[in-house]
Write an enzyme that holds these catalytic residues in place. Structure first.
Site, mmCIF file in Angstrom:
data_model
loop_
_atom_site.group_PDB
_atom_site.id
_atom_site.type_symbol
_atom_site.label_atom_id
_atom_site.label_comp_id
_atom_site.label_asym_id
_atom_site.label_seq_id
_atom_site.Cartn_x
_atom_site.Cartn_y
_atom_site.Cartn_z
ATOM 1 N N GLU A 80 -26.069 -14.943 29.768
ATOM 2 C CA GLU A 80 -27.265 -14.182 29.442
ATOM 3 C C GLU A 80 -28.194 -14.077 30.647
ATOM 4 O O GLU A 80 -28.781 -13.016 30.904
ATOM 5 C CB GLU A 80 -27.999 -14.822 28.267
ATOM 6 C CG GLU A 80 -29.194 -14.011 27.769
ATOM 7 C CD GLU A 80 -29.739 -14.486 26.438
ATOM 8 O OE1 GLU A 80 -30.552 -13.756 25.835
ATOM 9 O OE2 GLU A 80 -29.351 -15.583 25.984
ATOM 10 N N CYS A 122 -23.398 -13.543 14.837
ATOM 11 C CA CYS A 122 -24.774 -13.868 15.246
ATOM 12 C C CYS A 122 -25.596 -12.643 15.658
ATOM 13 O O CYS A 122 -26.791 -12.774 15.938
ATOM 14 C CB CYS A 122 -24.748 -14.880 16.377
ATOM 15 S SG CYS A 122 -23.716 -16.304 16.019
ATOM 16 N N PHE A 138 -20.027 -14.010 18.599
ATOM 17 C CA PHE A 138 -18.582 -14.164 18.674
ATOM 18 C C PHE A 138 -17.937 -12.832 18.282
ATOM 19 O O PHE A 138 -18.431 -12.102 17.422
ATOM 20 C CB PHE A 138 -18.112 -15.248 17.708
ATOM 21 C CG PHE A 138 -18.212 -16.647 18.261
ATOM 22 C CD1 PHE A 138 -18.635 -16.893 19.548
ATOM 23 C CD2 PHE A 138 -17.854 -17.726 17.482
ATOM 24 C CE1 PHE A 138 -18.714 -18.176 20.057
ATOM 25 C CE2 PHE A 138 -17.916 -19.025 17.969
ATOM 26 C CZ PHE A 138 -18.356 -19.247 19.263
ATOM 27 N N HIS A 146 -29.708 -22.541 15.152
ATOM 28 C CA HIS A 146 -28.941 -21.303 15.254
ATOM 29 C C HIS A 146 -28.540 -20.901 13.844
ATOM 30 O O HIS A 146 -27.597 -21.444 13.264
ATOM 31 C CB HIS A 146 -27.714 -21.507 16.127
ATOM 32 C CG HIS A 146 -27.031 -20.236 16.524
ATOM 33 N ND1 HIS A 146 -27.323 -19.020 15.937
ATOM 34 C CD2 HIS A 146 -26.084 -19.970 17.467
ATOM 35 C CE1 HIS A 146 -26.574 -18.083 16.485
ATOM 36 N NE2 HIS A 146 -25.817 -18.634 17.413
ATOM 37 N N HIS A 155 -31.109 -14.881 23.339
ATOM 38 C CA HIS A 155 -30.128 -15.419 22.393
ATOM 39 C C HIS A 155 -30.059 -16.926 22.570
ATOM 40 O O HIS A 155 -30.037 -17.663 21.582
ATOM 41 C CB HIS A 155 -28.770 -14.765 22.614
ATOM 42 C CG HIS A 155 -27.758 -15.108 21.577
ATOM 43 N ND1 HIS A 155 -27.985 -14.949 20.229
ATOM 44 C CD2 HIS A 155 -26.508 -15.625 21.678
ATOM 45 C CE1 HIS A 155 -26.924 -15.339 19.541
ATOM 46 N NE2 HIS A 155 -26.013 -15.756 20.399
ATOM 47 N N LYS A 174 -34.418 -21.198 19.262
ATOM 48 C CA LYS A 174 -33.390 -21.933 18.516
ATOM 49 C C LYS A 174 -33.600 -23.449 18.514
ATOM 50 O O LYS A 174 -33.174 -24.112 17.556
ATOM 51 C CB LYS A 174 -32.005 -21.568 19.037
ATOM 52 C CG LYS A 174 -31.551 -20.167 18.606
ATOM 53 C CD LYS A 174 -30.138 -19.858 19.076
ATOM 54 C CE LYS A 174 -29.650 -18.525 18.496
ATOM 55 N NZ LYS A 174 -30.313 -17.352 19.104
#
Length: 404
Positions: A306, A163, A391, A332, A295, A327
């Site tokens: 975050e 991502c 990830f 996403h 994010h 998002k």
């Protein structure tokens, strides 16, 4: 050090099939999340909603012979890149062709082709597969096809960091331009992985929201998968001014880090390091930042981590930041997320409008900042950052500034 500017942008996602449409939807707070149509909903459980591209007819963009070479992710990339290059007014005759790079971020480019090939091989026992399957599914296909479509002969490659791929692509492009290897780059991200195999794999991780994405909100239940592409023309300020190009924004800094910890759980320290590195690279103080494109995936762990990272880096100024995640509108889009979210950042800088965080229910004590809930906000935005945390513990942040 060379100053870098963005002179063109293009996009296609669940919010629209060009950048102006995407930006308008963001300011209006319209969501592209809807029930899945590309997969039989009876074959998925948690993944009943997605953010699919709508109204896209590949035959309007590619002839039949060319289309046979292109996975859906590459189609999206080509459409967005053409829009960005057209807006920038950049041509690639002579030396400029070799002085321009193509750097594309994607987490799983070619997934639509891969899923289709495996369906034929394992479910249908097909005796042979499509002869151009490898050409379609290879990770470098989006960069290769963009370079061929426009005659760009400089460096061309794909960055894959889940991502964070799009923001890592920006960092790579910026470093090449600053190092003098090239003068410009077509840079962005693309993804197209709304298919049965991918949805079932994400279901197995138990991170998919059953209704919608609710970043930073109490009651959030996970991500909603999206797809699409956003592409940009990044070049030196000197070149842009010399050719009289309209400048959309200045890219002032990039920051990267890796958590070196858990493969899936985010790290406050890793996220903080990427933000800090972007500010340092841009010679920015924390107090100069007005807006954070977060994010903001809508998972319990990501959003609280975050928030903690923003507190760590910005201190008291964190409470003065306007923070939003787009998002809940475009989903996403994995490796393309950072590029789509850059549409929001550039729009905020140019128009003084911060897109909202949709689907917000109520405050979470672990997420205690200003997330611009429900409705867009008019406010002056001079400097902004965009966060991408992936990830594998791979983090990338870009910092942009409004041009006078």
């Amino acid at each position: 050090m060379q100053r870098l500017v963005i002179t063109g942008m293009g996009a296609i996602c669940a919010l629209g099939n060009d950048a102006p449409s995407v930006w308008q939807a963001m300011t209006e707070g319209r969501s592209g999340i809807a029930p899945v149509t590309r997969v039989d909903p009876e074959r998925v459980r948690a993944a009943g909603v997605v953010a699919e591209v709508k109204g896209f007819d590949p035959s309007q963009h590619f002839d039949e012979a060319k289309l046979s070479q292109l996975d859906l992710a590459t189609q999206y990339a080509l459409v967005a890149a053409k829009e960005a290059i057209t807006q920038a007014g950049l041509s690639f005759e002579g030396e400029r062709a070799s002085r321009t790079a193509v750097v594309i971020g994607s987490g799983v480019a070619g997934e639509a082709t891969r899923d289709g090939q495996y369906q034929k091989l394992y479910a249908e026992n097909a005796p042979r597969l499509h002869p151009l399957g490898i050409i379609r599914m290879m990770m470098n296909a989006p960069a290769s096809q963009i370079s061929m479509a426009h005659g760009i002969t400089g460096p061309a490659f794909v960055v894959a960091s889940a991502c964070a791929s799009s923001n890592h692509a920006f960092a790579q492009a910026a470093m090449m331009i600053r190092a003098g290897l090239v003068d410009a780059a077509v840079v962005g991200g693309t993804e197209a992985c709304i298919n049965l195999g991918t949805l079932r794999a994400w279901e197995a991780m138990r991170v998919l929201a059953p209704d919608t994405c609710r970043p930073f909100s109490k009651g959030r239940r996970g991500i909603v998968l999206g797809e699409g592409s956003a592409m940009f023309v990044l070049e030196t300020l000197e070149q842009a001014q010399a050719r009289g190009a309209a400048i959309l924004a200045e890219l002032v800094g990039t920051g990267m880090s890796s958590d070196a910890g858990d493969i899936a759980a985010p790290s406050e320290l890793g996220a903080s390091a990427a933000i800090e590195n972007a500010l340092r690279d841009g010679n920015l103080s924390p107090s100069e930042v007005d807006y954070v494109s977060a994010h903001g995936t809508g998972t319990l762990a990501n959003d609280s981590t975050e928030t903690a990272a923003l507190h760590r880096i910005f201190g008291e100024h964190a409470r003065a930041l306007a923070i939003s995640s787009t998002k809940p509108m475009h989903g996403h889009a994995l490796g393309a997320s950072g590029s789509l979210e850059l549409i929001a950042v550039i729009g905020a800088l140019r128009h003084g409008i911060v897109p909202p965080t949709l689907a917000y229910l109520e405050p979470d004590p672990a997420c205690d900042l200003d997330y611009v809930p429900h409705h867009a906000r008019k406010m002056p935005v001079h400097t902004a950052i965009s966060n991408s945390f992936a990830f594998g513990g791979l983090n990338a942040v870009v910092a942009l500034r409004r041009m006078p």
